[in-house]
Scaffold this motif. Sequence first.
Motif, PDB file in Angstrom:
ATOM      1  N   ARG A  29       0.786  -1.156  -0.068  1.00  0.00           N
ATOM      2  CA  ARG A  29      -0.006  -0.070  -0.137  1.00  0.00           C
ATOM      3  C   ARG A  29       0.849   1.220  -0.054  1.00  0.00           C
ATOM      4  NH1 ARG A  29      -2.407  -1.069   6.225  1.00  0.00           N
ATOM      5  NH2 ARG A  29      -0.434  -1.578   6.902  1.00  0.00           N
ATOM      6  N   TYR A  30       1.984   1.269   0.688  1.00  0.00           N
ATOM      7  CA  TYR A  30       2.959   2.415   0.642  1.00  0.00           C
ATOM      8  C   TYR A  30       3.852   2.376  -0.636  1.00  0.00           C
ATOM      9  CZ  TYR A  30       0.992   2.488   5.291  1.00  0.00           C
ATOM     10  OH  TYR A  30       0.254   2.620   6.349  1.00  0.00           O
ATOM     11  N   LEU A  33       1.473   4.393  -2.714  1.00  0.00           N
ATOM     12  CA  LEU A  33       1.584   5.646  -2.304  1.00  0.00           C
ATOM     13  C   LEU A  33       2.710   6.311  -2.976  1.00  0.00           C
ATOM     14  CD1 LEU A  33       0.884   7.200   1.140  1.00  0.00           C
ATOM     15  CD2 LEU A  33       2.670   7.892  -0.303  1.00  0.00           C
ATOM     16  N   TYR A 108      -3.783   3.163  -1.170  1.00  0.00           N
ATOM     17  CA  TYR A 108      -3.245   3.222   0.112  1.00  0.00           C
ATOM     18  C   TYR A 108      -4.063   3.899   0.841  1.00  0.00           C
ATOM     19  CZ  TYR A 108      -3.005   7.299  -3.128  1.00  0.00           C
ATOM     20  OH  TYR A 108      -3.412   8.195  -4.209  1.00  0.00           O
TER      21      TYR A 108
END
Length: 221
Positions: A29-30, A33, A108
């Motif tokens: 998820r990051y 991002l 994210y």
Amino acid sequence: MAELTLPMFPLNSVLFPGMTVPLRVFEDRYRALVHHLLRIEDPADRLFGSVGIREGYEVGDHGAQSLYRCGVRLQLTECERHDDGTFSIEAVAHDRINLEHLDPRDAYPVGHVDLVSDDDVDASPELVERARATLVAYAAALAQLRPTDLGSAPGDPYWLSWVLAAAAPLPMPDRQMLLECTDTAERLGRGIDLLRGELRAMNVIPSLPASEVGRTRWSPN
């Protein structure tokens, strides 16, 4: 002030305005991002938010209950992509935010945030000079234990207060308290007391761990 939306990167630490923070990005998820930020053409607009994780490690459907509300808005400034898909990045913390709501359902986490109003920066010249002298003394004592670069002591009371806050070796709840403090003079006074207490402790126990700020640069830009 209108509510903003920001990509969010919660951390197990409390950041202060002016800090330059290195991060290793490996969770999907990051990584998503970072990919999102890199698609933004103007580097000045590559902004995201961070708040401290009060407890636990995950930010799931109920994870916002484990987050502090006051955090910082950061700008991505450096990014290195690795062959395994992870990133090493650096970001500079700018202003403070209050997290009103976290939506973790996208690729994210996205936070709905308000910007925190600037402090009343009225601080006496005597207080500023005491703060600068304390920071210089602390940096000199720390340098005798390990290579450390706390940076120069700024003359501006607002930014000086954040340098003291970042230098003070504090547990996370106390760092959060300093972040949420909206009075520059009060934050300077607390920073002076904390660093002077640390100086006394270092004289008794020279190997006392000081702070991770030696790995974190500071910049008002």
